[in-house]
Design a protein around this motif. Structure first.
Motif, short mmCIF file in Angstrom:
data_model
loop_
_atom_site.label_atom_id
_atom_site.label_comp_id
_atom_site.label_asym_id
_atom_site.label_seq_id
_atom_site.Cartn_x
_atom_site.Cartn_y
_atom_site.Cartn_z
N GLN A 19 0.89 -0.17 -1.05
CA GLN A 19 -0.38 0.47 -0.74
C GLN A 19 -0.88 1.28 -1.93
N ALA A 20 -2.19 1.37 -2.05
CA ALA A 20 -2.78 2.24 -3.06
C ALA A 20 -2.50 3.69 -2.69
N ALA A 47 9.28 -5.11 10.57
CA ALA A 47 8.85 -4.39 9.37
C ALA A 47 10.08 -3.82 8.67
N PHE A 48 10.04 -3.80 7.33
CA PHE A 48 11.15 -3.25 6.54
C PHE A 48 10.59 -2.28 5.51
N HIS A 49 11.11 -1.05 5.55
CA HIS A 49 10.61 0.00 4.67
C HIS A 49 11.70 1.04 4.49
N LEU A 105 6.52 4.83 -5.67
CA LEU A 105 6.14 3.50 -5.18
C LEU A 105 6.96 3.10 -3.96
N ARG A 106 8.21 3.52 -3.93
CA ARG A 106 9.10 3.17 -2.82
C ARG A 106 8.51 3.59 -1.48
N GLN A 107 7.82 4.71 -1.46
CA GLN A 107 7.23 5.20 -0.21
C GLN A 107 6.02 4.40 0.22
#
Length: 288
Positions: free
Chosen positions: A280-281, A193-195, A153-155
């Motif tokens: 995202q799915a 954006a933060f990821h 999920l983190r990705q």
């Protein structure tokens, strides 16, 4: 859900009290000080008042990670309640020393195993991971299965937003590129954006109207989405309502929660910010 495996996070996850209680999630409050007064982000703080004070104050709030002893106390309470494994998911390492202190506390704990998982996130980006972990445990998942879920999920988890100014990010010292570029961004709205623990500058616009149109376009292009939440830092309802209505069709199950983000995150991004957190799915194209 068995009490033998418990989930621990911190208050920057922006989870509601109801969600935390329903899923048995324990929340470690973080601390900050503003104009000489110390505060604990334990769910009792009026966030709207905080953002009003932040906008009016000439001082930058000082944030502090919980100490090793405080974290150890939370671990021990969970052990007393029957925990044999503790899955701890805190805000991104790049933003705080909370996880480092949690690692030190884990070495002193007896009676349970602590599994520290890097989130690379904050606010509801972190909250999505924590909630998914607790929901998986409620379905009977093992510790190994929860770890694999969080990593996957983190990705697919992102926060994007529009700040009123880069000044607060500069003061926080958490994002290295801000100081070098600040002079180029006067009187414009930075798109951030933060990821995966990294903040990126995505662009700039001159008006809030264009900024919110950009946000809506990013949401539309990122889909399909598993989760979506609208975030803001001290905006009045009339300021985010039109954006909320425009985003509603992209919300999973037609529900789009609105969250006024925690003061720790708000200290870094400043008042009057607006953004979204999403998951995202599987199979959706990467944002970057």
């Amino acid at each position: 859900m068995s009490n033998s495996i418990r989930v621990l996070t911190d208050s920057t996850a922006d989870l509601s009290v109801e969600t935390a209680q329903r899923l048995g999630i324990r929340i470690l409050p973080l601390h900050f000080s503003l104009e000489g007064e110390d505060y604990c982000d334990d769910g009792t703080l009026d966030r709207s008042c905080f953002y009003q004070r932040l906008a009016q104050s000439g001082e930058m709030p000082q944030t502090a990670a919980p100490g090793v002893g405080e974290i150890l106390t939370f671990y021990e309470e969970l052990v007393t309640e029957g925990a044999e494994d503790i899955i701890a998911i805190f805000l991104a390492n790049s933003l705080s020393s909370t996880q480092a202190n949690a690692q030190l506390a884990a070495r002193e704990l007896g009676g349970a195993r602590v599994h520290l998982l890097e989130s690379g996130q904050i606010s509801r980006g972190l909250g999505f991971l924590v909630q998914a972990a607790a929901e998986a445990l409620a379905r009977g998942a093992t510790v190994v299965e929860v770890k694999e879920l969080v990593i996957a999920l983190r990705q697919r988890t992102y926060i994007i937003g529009v700040l009123d100014t880069l000044e607060y990010l500069k003061r926080s010292g958490r994002v290295s590129w801000v100081t070098a570029q600040l002079g180029q961004w006067l009187k414009v709205k930075p798109l951030i954006a933060f990821h995966a623990g990294e903040a990126r500058l995505w662009g700039r616009v001159r008006t809030r109207r264009r900024a919110r149109a950009w946000l809506l376009r990013q949401v539309a292009e990122a889909g399909p989405l598993e989760r979506l939440v609208l975030l803001h830092s001290g905006l009045a309802e009339e300021s985010w309502m039109a954006l909320h209505e425009a985003m509603q069709p992209y919300a999973p199950c037609g529900q789009l929660p609105v969250v006024e983000v925690n003061p720790i995150f708000g200290t870094h991004i400043g008042p009057q910010g607006v953004g979204v957190a999403w998951v995202q799915a599987e199979g959706a194209g990467k944002v970057w």
